[in-house]
Design an enzyme around this catalytic site. Structure first.
Site, mmCIF file in Angstrom:
data_model
loop_
_atom_site.group_PDB
_atom_site.id
_atom_site.type_symbol
_atom_site.label_atom_id
_atom_site.label_comp_id
_atom_site.label_asym_id
_atom_site.label_seq_id
_atom_site.Cartn_x
_atom_site.Cartn_y
_atom_site.Cartn_z
ATOM 1 N N GLY A 117 -15.241 -37.464 -21.715
ATOM 2 C CA GLY A 117 -15.496 -37.771 -20.309
ATOM 3 C C GLY A 117 -16.219 -36.653 -19.598
ATOM 4 C CG ASP A 165 -21.357 -39.281 -15.198
ATOM 5 O OD1 ASP A 165 -20.597 -38.866 -14.307
ATOM 6 O OD2 ASP A 165 -21.028 -40.146 -16.027
HETATM 7 C C1 GLA Z 1 -18.294 -42.437 -15.443
HETATM 8 C C2 GLA Z 1 -19.581 -42.989 -14.824
HETATM 9 C C3 GLA Z 1 -19.796 -42.402 -13.430
HETATM 10 C C4 GLA Z 1 -18.558 -42.522 -12.557
HETATM 11 C C5 GLA Z 1 -17.312 -42.050 -13.304
HETATM 12 C C6 GLA Z 1 -16.037 -42.316 -12.544
HETATM 13 O O1 GLA Z 1 -18.432 -41.069 -15.695
HETATM 14 O O2 GLA Z 1 -20.691 -42.714 -15.636
HETATM 15 O O3 GLA Z 1 -20.919 -43.018 -12.833
HETATM 16 O O4 GLA Z 1 -18.398 -43.844 -12.107
HETATM 17 O O5 GLA Z 1 -17.186 -42.661 -14.579
HETATM 18 O O6 GLA Z 1 -15.995 -41.572 -11.372
#
Ligand code: GLA
Length: 359
Positions: A117, A165
């Site tokens: 993540g 991101d």
């Molecule tokens: C993932 C997605 C982001 C965002 C996060 C949760 O990383 O790529 O765009 O939605 O989850 O905050």
């Protein structure tokens, strides 16, 4: 990049890097046009680029020790899978914008952990687009790079993600928080709360349900906004307004509205103690209202939150597994993490310290 030379037999003509990110506050708000507060992590992805000698793209990932060859022509648009899909997606998005992209040799090396993540995919997309900007002298700014990276992810990697991101990877550094309004894409770099530093620990829990769960949450938010008669949940500022929604939309919307308010409070420059409380409240909201936590994340966050020197902790990223982020007293990270990981392992889990990076 001597390894590029080994694989492709020539030196690269351009090179570029981009970091992974960790989000401090503002989770699952970006696809509701909300506010986010990520920072870059020291781990990053580097690409080396050169021109292919044949009519094929050749992409090589050092991390996976895998080479993918892509035949691209006007008639065929077979999207490769895995790491190559992100690179190919970037090439295709640039072509859609009218740029001519030659056949490439592209070498990827990365220290961003995959599946924790921390946006290894955004780092690869932004590094690829920066590399192509350098190789071909493309007139693109960092926001345009983030937007194209997001399009590549949506259309070629099949994830309906928001823009956090890619904006974080393109605009953030490790010394600041990036306050981003995901509706206007206005951003501001801010200092971390005084006397605090960021710690990231991987829970070891795989993010198995992340893709389906993510798309469901996104659909819930869109439905809640529709029922409330607003463009996106960002347009709701008080949690009272969502009280009449049917479940689970009421709780989904309450998370988004309260999370946006936590970000807006945090960027007013609160002390580390208050920032930590906002992170703890964010975790509770993600666990109870948004339902994207899992037992391993709750266990790790619980241990972090009761550890002296920790101001606050929460799951970070999409959830369903992956990493937790904590704000801790400066200089205490190493000692604190050792203690937390020992207790986490006594609870039956295997975690790993990711930030500060241990070389
Ligand atoms: C993932 C997605 C982001 C965002 C996060 C949760 O990383 O790529 O765009 O939605 O989850 O905050």
């Amino acid at each position: 990049m001597s390894d590029f030379q080994q694989i492709f037999g020539t030196a690269p003509k351009a090179e570029a890097s981009a970091p992974g990110r960790v989000n401090l506050l503002g989770e699952h708000t970006d696809y509701s046009d909300g506010f986010v507060l990520p920072t870059a992590i020291p781990q990053h992805t580097t690409v080396g680029l050169g021109l292919s000698a044949d009519a094929l793209h050749h992409f090589y990932s050092e991390q996976l020790d895998e080479q993918v060859t892509v035949l691209e022509s006007e008639e065929t648009d077979r999207t490769p899978s895995g790491f190559a899909s992100y690179i190919f997606g970037c090439v295709r998005i640039l072509e859609r914008e009218g740029y001519t992209i030659p056949h490439l040799n592209l070498y990827v090396t990365s220290s961003v952990p995959i599946g924790s993540g921390l946006s290894s995919s955004a780092a690869l997309e932004v590094a690829t687009l920066r590399g192509l900007r350098a190789l071909l002298n493309l007139p693109l700014d960092d926001v345009q790079i983030a937007q194209m990276a997001q399009q590549a992810e949506i259309h070629y990697a099949g994830v309906q993600c928001g823009i956090m991101d890619q904006m974080a990877s393109s605009l953030a550094d490790t010394e600041h928080m990036l306050f981003l309004d995901t509706r206007t894409l206005e951003s501001q770099v801010l200092p971390f709360p005084r006397g605090a530093e960021v710690v990231v620990i991987d829970s070891g829990a795989p993010r198995t349900l992340a893709a389906s769960g993510y798309n469901e949450r996104r659909a819930d938010c869109e439905e809640a906004a529709r029922l409330l008669g607003v463009k996106a949940l960002r347009d709701i500022t008080g949690v009272e307004a969502v009280g009449g929604l049917p479940e689970p939309l009421r709780r989904r919307a309450r998370h988004v509205v309260s999370e946006n308010n936590r970000v807006l409070e945090a960027v007013r420059g609160v002390p580390a103690e208050r920032f930590g409380e906002l992170m703890n409240a964010s975790h509770a909201s993600l666990r109870d209202d948004y339902e994207v936590s899992v037992p391993a994340l709750d266990a790790l966050v619980g241990i972090l939150q009761e550890t002296p020197g920790v101001f606050g902790a929460r799951l970070t990223g999409a959830g369903f597994g992956g990493a937790c982020v904590a704000l801790v007293a400066q200089g205490k990270a190493g000692e604190m993490a050792k203690d937390v990981l020992e207790r986490y392992s006594r609870a039956g889990y295997a975690g790993k310290l990711l930030v500060p990076a241990v070389s």
